[in-house]
Motif scaffolding. Structure first.
Motif, PDB file in Angstrom:
ATOM      1  N   TYR A 134     -16.420  -1.704-104.930  1.00 18.33           N
ATOM      2  CA  TYR A 134     -16.153  -0.705-105.964  1.00 18.33           C
ATOM      3  C   TYR A 134     -17.439   0.042-106.336  1.00 18.33           C
ATOM      4  N   HIS A 147     -12.142  10.185-108.178  1.00 11.43           N
ATOM      5  CA  HIS A 147     -10.930   9.868-108.936  1.00 11.43           C
ATOM      6  C   HIS A 147      -9.923   9.047-108.145  1.00 11.43           C
ATOM      7  N   LEU A 150      -9.598   3.436-108.055  1.00 14.12           N
ATOM      8  CA  LEU A 150      -8.974   2.860-109.242  1.00 14.12           C
ATOM      9  C   LEU A 150      -9.886   1.799-109.853  1.00 14.12           C
ATOM     10  N   TRP A 176      -5.135  -2.421-105.104  1.00 11.69           N
ATOM     11  CA  TRP A 176      -6.418  -1.713-105.151  1.00 11.69           C
ATOM     12  C   TRP A 176      -6.975  -1.520-103.744  1.00 11.69           C
ATOM     13  N   ALA A 179      -5.091   1.067-101.711  1.00  9.59           N
ATOM     14  CA  ALA A 179      -5.424   2.437-102.116  1.00  9.59           C
ATOM     15  C   ALA A 179      -6.745   2.890-101.514  1.00  9.59           C
TER      16      ALA A 179
END
Length: 198
Positions: A134, A147, A150, A176, A179
């Motif tokens: 992340y 964007h 998540l 997650w 995506a």
């Protein structure tokens, strides 16, 4: 001549038709369709199923299937188009606890990634590895792609070994990771490839 009283001849009377049988649902206000005798019930059932499927299915814009939510050029039916991502499917099949809870145990998730070529890879990752990915994505991706990343499911130190919590986290992490890996551009970035192969 004897008088005879003549009675006027009555017209020939036909028996009055019997009233139609009372329908059991005649006072119903709901839509009612009476199926006639001799109908092919199996054929009607198949047609009904087809009709329901057609109403629930969005009208296809291409013979390839419905478009991806990420791009008008990507079609989910065969994962073709402009996508540069290498993954076709992502699942987190389960988790395992490594070590002793008192001595610093941790949870490892089994990430099952199927590539476009049909190869299945297993990447065993701790929650901290998802956090690293992340942060790498937030640091390296262009601003217009930020964007799409998540938020990760939050930490919960008190419930982290409970099966119900772990299963919920497994589902959240799977969503997650899907995506990220299935995104047509982000799924092909260097940070993702390093994370999968590490």
């Amino acid at each position: 001549m004897p008088s005879t009283s003549s009675t006027p001849a009555s017209p020939t009377t036909r028996p009055s038709p019997s009233p139609p049988p009372s329908h059991p649902f005649k006072n119903s206000t709901s839509l009612l369709v009476v199926i006639p005798d001799g109908i092919d019930v199996e054929e009607e059932s198949r047609l009904y199923d087809d009709l329901c499927d057609d109403q629930q299915r969005p009208a296809p814009r291409s013979p390839k299937g419905p478009p991806s939510i990420f791009s008008r050029d990507i079609w989910l039916g065969d994962n073709s188009g402009e996508s540069r991502a290498f993954a076709r499917d992502v699942k987190i099949s389960g988790w395992t606890s490594v070590g002793d809870k008192l001595g610093g145990a941790y949870i490892v998730y089994d990430c099952v990634i199927r590539t476009k070529e049909g190869t299945t890879m297993h990447a065993h990752k701790r929650y901290s590895a998802f956090v690293e990915l992340y942060e790498d994505l937030r640091r390296t991706l262009p601003r217009h792609q930020q964007h799409f990343i998540l938020a990760l499911p939050p930490k919960s130190p008190f419930a982290r070994y409970r099966p119900a919590f772990l299963d919920k986290r497994r589902r959240q992490l799977q969503y997650w990771l899907s995506a990220v890996l299935l995104h047509p551009e982000i799924g092909a970035c260097q940070a993702v490839r390093f994370w999968v192969m590490d």
